[in-house]
Write a protein that holds these residues in place. Sequence first.
Motif, PDB file in Angstrom:
ATOM      1  N   VAL A 245     -12.619  -0.787  23.795  1.00  0.00           N
ATOM      2  CA  VAL A 245     -12.774  -2.139  24.346  1.00  0.00           C
ATOM      3  C   VAL A 245     -12.535  -2.050  25.847  1.00  0.00           C
ATOM      4  CG1 VAL A 245     -11.960  -4.519  24.297  1.00  0.00           C
ATOM      5  CG2 VAL A 245     -12.010  -3.187  22.180  1.00  0.00           C
ATOM      6  N   ASP A 246     -13.547  -2.406  26.618  1.00  0.00           N
ATOM      7  CA  ASP A 246     -13.465  -2.292  28.076  1.00  0.00           C
ATOM      8  C   ASP A 246     -12.783  -3.495  28.713  1.00  0.00           C
ATOM      9  OD1 ASP A 246     -14.774   0.191  28.120  1.00  0.00           O
ATOM     10  OD2 ASP A 246     -16.739  -0.781  28.142  1.00  0.00           O
ATOM     11  N   THR A 247     -13.267  -4.697  28.365  1.00  0.00           N
ATOM     12  CA  THR A 247     -12.737  -5.911  28.977  1.00  0.00           C
ATOM     13  C   THR A 247     -12.627  -7.023  27.943  1.00  0.00           C
ATOM     14  OG1 THR A 247     -14.928  -6.744  29.603  1.00  0.00           O
ATOM     15  CG2 THR A 247     -13.750  -5.409  31.245  1.00  0.00           C
ATOM     16  N   ILE A 248     -11.741  -7.956  28.217  1.00  0.00           N
ATOM     17  CA  ILE A 248     -11.664  -9.214  27.476  1.00  0.00           C
ATOM     18  C   ILE A 248     -11.660 -10.313  28.530  1.00  0.00           C
ATOM     19  CG2 ILE A 248     -10.279 -10.688  25.962  1.00  0.00           C
ATOM     20  CD1 ILE A 248      -9.245  -8.113  24.642  1.00  0.00           C
ATOM     21  N   GLY A 249     -12.688 -11.139  28.482  1.00  0.00           N
ATOM     22  CA  GLY A 249     -12.808 -12.209  29.473  1.00  0.00           C
ATOM     23  C   GLY A 249     -12.886 -11.692  30.889  1.00  0.00           C
ATOM     24  N   GLY A 250     -13.474 -10.513  31.062  1.00  0.00           N
ATOM     25  CA  GLY A 250     -13.613  -9.925  32.390  1.00  0.00           C
ATOM     26  C   GLY A 250     -12.379  -9.190  32.879  1.00  0.00           C
ATOM     27  N   VAL A 251     -11.305  -9.187  32.096  1.00  0.00           N
ATOM     28  CA  VAL A 251     -10.065  -8.505  32.470  1.00  0.00           C
ATOM     29  C   VAL A 251     -10.048  -7.132  31.803  1.00  0.00           C
ATOM     30  CG1 VAL A 251      -7.547  -8.574  32.318  1.00  0.00           C
ATOM     31  CG2 VAL A 251      -8.833 -10.687  32.700  1.00  0.00           C
ATOM     32  N   ASN A 252      -9.766  -6.081  32.579  1.00  0.00           N
ATOM     33  CA  ASN A 252      -9.696  -4.743  31.997  1.00  0.00           C
ATOM     34  C   ASN A 252      -8.615  -4.676  30.933  1.00  0.00           C
ATOM     35  OD1 ASN A 252     -11.763  -3.674  33.563  1.00  0.00           O
ATOM     36  ND2 ASN A 252     -10.364  -3.069  35.188  1.00  0.00           N
ATOM     37  N   VAL A 253      -8.942  -4.034  29.830  1.00  0.00           N
ATOM     38  CA  VAL A 253      -8.037  -3.985  28.692  1.00  0.00           C
ATOM     39  C   VAL A 253      -6.968  -2.929  28.893  1.00  0.00           C
ATOM     40  CG1 VAL A 253      -7.915  -3.344  26.246  1.00  0.00           C
ATOM     41  CG2 VAL A 253      -9.678  -4.897  27.042  1.00  0.00           C
ATOM     42  N   ASP A 254      -5.741  -3.306  28.559  1.00  0.00           N
ATOM     43  CA  ASP A 254      -4.644  -2.355  28.482  1.00  0.00           C
ATOM     44  C   ASP A 254      -3.860  -2.673  27.218  1.00  0.00           C
ATOM     45  OD1 ASP A 254      -3.023  -4.571  29.037  1.00  0.00           O
ATOM     46  OD2 ASP A 254      -2.641  -3.980  31.099  1.00  0.00           O
ATOM     47  N   ARG A 255      -2.852  -1.891  26.946  1.00  0.00           N
ATOM     48  CA  ARG A 255      -2.064  -2.056  25.722  1.00  0.00           C
ATOM     49  C   ARG A 255      -1.447  -3.457  25.629  1.00  0.00           C
ATOM     50  NH1 ARG A 255       1.191   2.281  22.606  1.00  0.00           N
ATOM     51  NH2 ARG A 255      -0.669   3.377  23.219  1.00  0.00           N
TER      52      ARG A 255
END
Length: 137
Positions: free
Chosen positions: A56-66
């Motif tokens: 998963v790269d982004t959620i809502g344009g925000v970069n995904v992290d843990r």
Amino acid sequence: MPDTIRVELPGGVITGDVRRTDAALRPLTGGDEEALQASSATGTLARAELLLERCVDTIGGVNVDRNLLGSLTVGDREALLWQLRRATTGDRLDAVVECTSCHEKLDVALQVGDLLQAPYGEQPREHTEQLDGRDVV
């Protein structure tokens, strides 16, 4: 590198004052499978989290992290896993189920889309419920 696809989450995550329900993910690669095998992650949850962190790269344009993944509901994480499965192997799910009474086997064909929840409507940020005479928020 495989193409990124966009999907909708049923609930999404709120960052700041913005509810983010769209996610971008990519299909699994051989590198993801190797990372999963090499990982010390044991148990279904840890392995699922590893795959989501990688794909998963982004959620809502925000970069995904843990942390961002951890703020998703279980239902949203499950939806992402189904979407990941769809992106990697296609929409069709073939299964064989067995009757618990007569043990007859039945072939069942489903679509991943049949298992996905449509995005929820607007949700309040907080909900208060009474539990044993106390407000739980």
